[in-house]
Design a protein around this motif. Structure first.
Motif, short mmCIF file in Angstrom:
data_model
loop_
_atom_site.label_atom_id
_atom_site.label_comp_id
_atom_site.label_asym_id
_atom_site.label_seq_id
_atom_site.Cartn_x
_atom_site.Cartn_y
_atom_site.Cartn_z
N ASP A 278 85.65 -43.36 -87.11
CA ASP A 278 86.93 -43.16 -86.44
C ASP A 278 86.85 -43.49 -84.96
OD1 ASP A 278 85.57 -41.02 -85.31
OD2 ASP A 278 86.95 -39.48 -86.04
N HIS A 343 88.12 -39.39 -97.22
CA HIS A 343 89.39 -39.96 -96.77
C HIS A 343 89.90 -40.84 -97.90
CE1 HIS A 343 92.41 -41.28 -93.87
NE2 HIS A 343 92.18 -42.51 -94.27
N LYS A 348 85.73 -41.20 -93.69
CA LYS A 348 85.79 -41.41 -92.25
C LYS A 348 84.53 -40.82 -91.63
CE LYS A 348 89.71 -43.53 -91.54
NZ LYS A 348 89.71 -44.93 -91.00
N LYS A 350 82.97 -39.36 -88.10
CA LYS A 350 83.28 -38.88 -86.76
C LYS A 350 81.99 -38.49 -86.06
CE LYS A 350 85.03 -34.72 -86.43
NZ LYS A 350 85.93 -33.56 -86.59
#
Length: 996
Positions: A278, A343, A348, A350
């Motif tokens: 992300d 997701h 995703k 992070k």
């Protein structure tokens, strides 16, 4: 996940050396250790260093605590087979190595080691080798080539990292061979068919496995290509989901498995992977290096050399680390970590922490290239420890000749990362899994440490001891979070899964187990005991409504092999819920071999009520699949006079037209269908539908003798809709009659509105009469700028007119400045040598790059204006590149990575783009069997198609059956000459903007 972020302290502490015996600690080693900073709560311990290990790139710990290390002293250019596998030994039972011996040598560039049977497998392109010590002297005396045929190109792209998978296959990291423009004599081997040399009639893969990851089974001689590719390293989560890394793209996920991609031979898909951070590709990182030695083309301050991706599954760092991946960033002397979150069908990533790294070193020679989660749950960091890790392909000639390429080649370290207060390392003396019974090994399948699970599974698989089958069945029935998947795949390979086992796994409370159960189900569903099991069918039907998006996605994939009575309706039900996830649509199409039309019918009913991006994308993909299949029966579904249907019909015809045009797929369209589509063209108010139909008519032709042309002409003359007039003009011109063509020329000679002049140029035939060509060139100086651009684009798009374009530039009728930079690029790289020579002469591009470079070097010392630099970038660079917040074309590399690079390096690359070509950005010339020529960058390739990214960023999927020839131009897509539009001061401004 906020709790996780709060639970991780952002404090970084310098590492103090743990007191442990038998480490020959030197001031140099002490300084290296103290230079490392790690997140608070962890500690770093040096457990092996030179002279025990040198140039380490990978390691393996076997079932009895034997420690193997792959050493690669030959990087970057030495192929004299100095590589070897060392075995580290603990001679005094203190738990730490104090001796090492060479277990195997004579390796070229070893890039991975894995325990197998009584020996080890080693990845050493072009081979997978097996070594075994048969006489007990701790040195391998048996050497066999298991697989061969992999490319030996730039070492950063060679096959690597054999790993035993959760499904009992051995997985290899692999990507396509790249061209070495400087060292082709050394790294020119692009690979052959990948074969088992000792089994000539066994399965094999095409040349270099199409540049994708590979899995194989040595004993049964099975081999398959995967749908994704990686550079150095690959990993899985506890459920076998695969994650990869590649230089600046530090984290991506293989979303759809090759088994399901191949289930529908007509599926149209450009890529099976998704980049998931992300925080973006080439993301910002936070090194602490002191006096870093970055090279000419090093992208400083952003991820540029990610490798060794590893999912932490050791169970010793705490639950907050159960979803964390680590990658090495050796250029910046650090270890980057991401939290992986679900997701939809994918994930995703992070940052684990903001504006900090999990581990970093002040020592600029610290090069973490790989990781290993050990029997103690600790993470071991493999430090290549070199002054230079960039390959000389992308370094300055001065450095390459300096003698520093191998500085550090007699060094190497391995660090142990643990939570504070962890026990000392003792597995070298305490781990003896080979002596455990099969029953004990079966229980280890539920261990919290992935090393125990994986090692126990491998041993059980190799033993083939089916007496533990009842125990494995109990593990599945207990519905534990860990262990059931391993048990299920072992039973599957032994042919001992029954309907009850499968039902237990399908009913698990853990979605990862349900996913794997669906994968096993789609392999067994047609076999006795499963095919007519009503309870099993009922359970499978129920899973179509699973609360997990990942399970629903897997259901769609697996349904390729299910023969459920209501499969179409179930797919439609999932699509209705997940349609905005493009992967759900792709999976549904992949699962619909021979039933694509039924899927389209049901989708129109369930999805056609309202428009959305996800729905349009799905309809386009599905239509393209039907065209590739050659089944025109679906066309009647996309032809009606209901305006509310125009949006999804536009998507369908866009998919149809795109595949016919780009892939050259033959597709008959009956006259009645053409007539109906012409009526839709006339009546619709949706430009997207008209555009799609225009593209279709240009390829397949108009209906003959249609009475509707008069109505279109009438609406054209009366309409105030500029876009309709432009589209109508293009359509009417397809008739090819003399009157219409004369009108087109007349529009260009008069004061007609710009939209009609643009439409006139777009509507011109492929061949112009000499008189008409001269007329338009005569009109050219009086045309508006948009129309001038359109005329230049027309000339450039037709091979027979390219010389005319250059002659008009030479006469100064068409100004050189009127050509956009990508057009100059195309002319400078033109496939025809005569045209290319004329272009370089007419466009006055000096080939003396060294002289030009000297003229621009002062720009590095000038003070630049950032705002002016942005304007320079917008005018000259956005046609091929993106940067910062400017939305450029995704053709060349993203230039965010340049912001911390040396100014002289940036100037060098602008003035002499062939100085070094970024990985996978070489230019290809592709000639199709219909005579069309395309230039671009090959972004991916599979058994059936290549994906060619064209200038402008569009990706065209081309069927290999339609390719006449494919030539590597061995030049950068960016030619010499950009400086013609940039003064020295403008170059300084551009540098200021790039480096801001």
């Amino acid at each position: 996940m906020k709790k996780l972020m709060l639970g991780i302290s952002l404090l970084l502490l310098g590492c103090q050396e743990k007191q442990r015996p038998n480490l020959a600690t030197t001031p140099e080693l002490q300084k290296a250790l103290q230079s490392i900073q790690v997140l608070d709560g962890f500690e770093v311990e040096l457990v092996a260093s030179e002279p025990l290990v040198e140039d380490p790139v990978a390691m393996e710990i076997d079932e009895d605590g034997n420690w193997y290390v792959a050493e690669m002293p030959g990087y970057p250019l030495d192929l004299s087979k100095k590589g070897q596998i060392r075995k580290l030994i603990d001679t005094n039972d203190d738990g730490y190595p104090d001796k090492s011996i060479v277990f195997a040598d004579g390796l070229t560039l070893p890039m991975g080691v894995m325990r197998w049977k009584k020996g080890i497998l080693v990845a050493d392109s072009p081979n997978i080798l097996y070594f075994e010590d048969t006489d007990g002297d701790q040195k391998a005396d048996k050497r066999e080539v298991v697989l061969t045929g992999f490319s030996l190109s730039n070492p950063q792209h060679n096959m690597n990292t054999p790993k035993f998978g959760i499904d009992n296959w051995i997985y290899l990291g692999h990507s396509g061979a790249i061209n070495s423009f400087t060292y082709e004599d050394i790294f020119g081997d692009k690979g052959k068919e990948i074969t088992f040399p000792n089994k000539p009639n066994a399965a094999f893969l095409p040349k270099n496995g199409n540049g994708r990851n590979v899995r194989f089974k040595p004993d049964s001689y099975q081999i398959e290509s995967l749908s994704g590719e990686t550079q150095y390293g690959h990993t899985t989560d506890p459920w076998g989901r695969r994650f990869y890394t590649d230089n600046a793209n530090h984290l991506f996920h293989e979303v759809i498995d090759a088994r399901y991609v191949n289930a529908n031979k007509n599926l149209v898909i450009a890529e099976a992977m998704e980049k998931i951070p992300d925080h973006g590709n080439a993301c910002e990182i936070y090194p602490i290096s002191e006096n870093p030695n970055h090279q000419l083309l090093t992208d400083v301050g952003v991820v540029t050399s990610s490798c060794g991706i590893t999912w932490y599954d050791g169970g010793a760092f705490g639950k907050e680390y159960n979803q964390v991946t680590f990658v090495g960033e050796p250029v910046h002397n650090l270890v980057h970590a991401d939290i992986i979150e679900s997701h939809g069908a994918t994930f995703k990533g992070k940052r684990l922490v903001e504006k900090k790294e999990f581990l970093a070193s002040k020592d600029p020679w610290f090069r973490p290239v790989n990781f290993y989660v050990g029997p103690d749950g600790a993470m071991y960091v493999v430090d290549y420890y070199r002054q230079l890790v960039e390959h000389p392909e992308w370094m300055s000639e001065e450095v390459n000749k300096s003698g520093a390429l191998y500085n550090g080649s007699t060094k190497g370290r391995i660090y142990r990362i643990t939570k504070k207060g962890s026990k000392a390392m003792d597995w070298m003396k305490s781990v003896k899994l080979s002596t455990k019974s099969s029953e004990d090994l079966a229980e280890l399948l539920t261990h919290e440490n992935g090393w125990d699970r994986r090692t126990a599974q491998r041993l059980l698989f190799q033993r083939g001891d089916k007496s533990v089958a009842p125990q494995l069945k109990k593990i599945i029935a207990r519905d534990q979070n860990l262990g059931a998947v391993q048990a299920l795949w072992l039973l599957h390979d032994w042919g001992m899964v029954d309907a009850k086992d499968l039902a237990n796994a399908l009913g698990s409370s853990t979605d990862g187990i349900r996913e794997n159960a669906l994968q096993v189900a789609d392999r067994l569903i047609g076999k006795p005991g499963f095919a007519n099991n009503a309870n099993l069918q009922k359970q499978l039907i129920g899973l179509a409504d699973d609360p997990s998006a990942r399970v629903r996605f897997q259901w769609l994939c697996s349904s390729s092999y299910f023969r459920l009575p209501n499969a179409d309706q179930l797919r439609a039900k999932i699509l209705a819920k997940d349609i905005e996830d493009p992967w759900a649509g792709i999976a549904a199409i992949a699962a619909s071999q021979d039933t694509e039309e039924a899927l389209l019918k049901s989708s129109i009913q369930t999805l056609g009520i309202s428009a959305s991006k996800g729905k349009s994308t799905f309809f386009s993909y599905l239509a393209a699949t039907l065209v590739k299949k050659g089944d025109p029966a679906f066309l009647s579904l996309a032809i009606d006079q209901n305006p509310s249907n125009d949006w999804w019909q536009a998507a369908i015809w866009y998919g149809v037209a795109t595949l016919i045009k780009e892939a050259g797929v033959p597709f008959p369209l009956e006259e009645k269908h053409k007539e109906a589509l012409l009526a839709s063209f006339l009546q619709t108010n949706q430009p997207e539908l008209r555009s799609a139909l225009l593209s279709l008519f240009k390829t397949l032709g108009l209906p003959k003798n249609s009475t509707q042309f008069a109505r279109i002409e009438q609406r054209f003359s009366q309409s105030k809709d500029a876009q309709f007039q432009r589209d109508a003009l293009s359509l009417l011109a397809l008739r090819g009659d003399a009157k219409t063509q004369s009108n087109l020329i007349q529009y260009l000679s008069s004061k007609s509105p710009v939209h009609l002049q643009l439409g006139a140029i777009e509507s011109l035939p492929n061949t112009l009469a000499k008189a008409d060509l001269q007329k338009i060139n005569t009109y050219y100086p009086s045309l508006s700028e948009p129309v001038k651009k359109a005329w230049i684009a027309y000339l450039l798009a037709h091979e027979n007119l390219v010389t005319t374009l250059l002659q008009e530039v030479k006469k100064n009728n068409i100004k050189r400045a009127d050509l956009a930079w990508p057009q100059i690029v195309e002319l400078m790289n033109y496939y025809d040598t005569g045209v290319r020579r004329l272009a370089r002469s007419v466009l006055a591009i000096s080939e003396d790059r060294k002289a030009i470079l000297q003229n621009y070097l002062p720009a590095a010392e000038k003070v630049g204006d950032v705002a002016m630099g942005q304007k320079v970038f917008e005018a000259n660079c956005t046609s091929c590149h993106a940067i910062k917040n400017l939305k450029g074309v995704d053709f060349g590399p993203n230039l965010n990575t340049l912001k911390s690079r040396n100014a002289l390096s940036i100037i060098t690359e602008i003035i002499n783009p062939n100085n070094s070509i970024a990985d996978k950005y070489g230019q290809w010339d592709v000639e199709l069997k219909n005579g069309t020529r395309l230039n671009g960058i090959i972004t991916s390739e599979n058994d059936q198609t290549i994906a060619l990214k064209l200038m402008g960023g569009a990706v065209q999927n081309i069927s290999k059956s339609n390719i006449k020839s494919k030539k590597d131009l061995r030049v950068s897509a960016m030619p010499n000459g950009l400086e013609a539009n940039i003064s020295v001061q403008a170059m300084a401004d551009l540098l200021a903007y790039i480096k801001k």
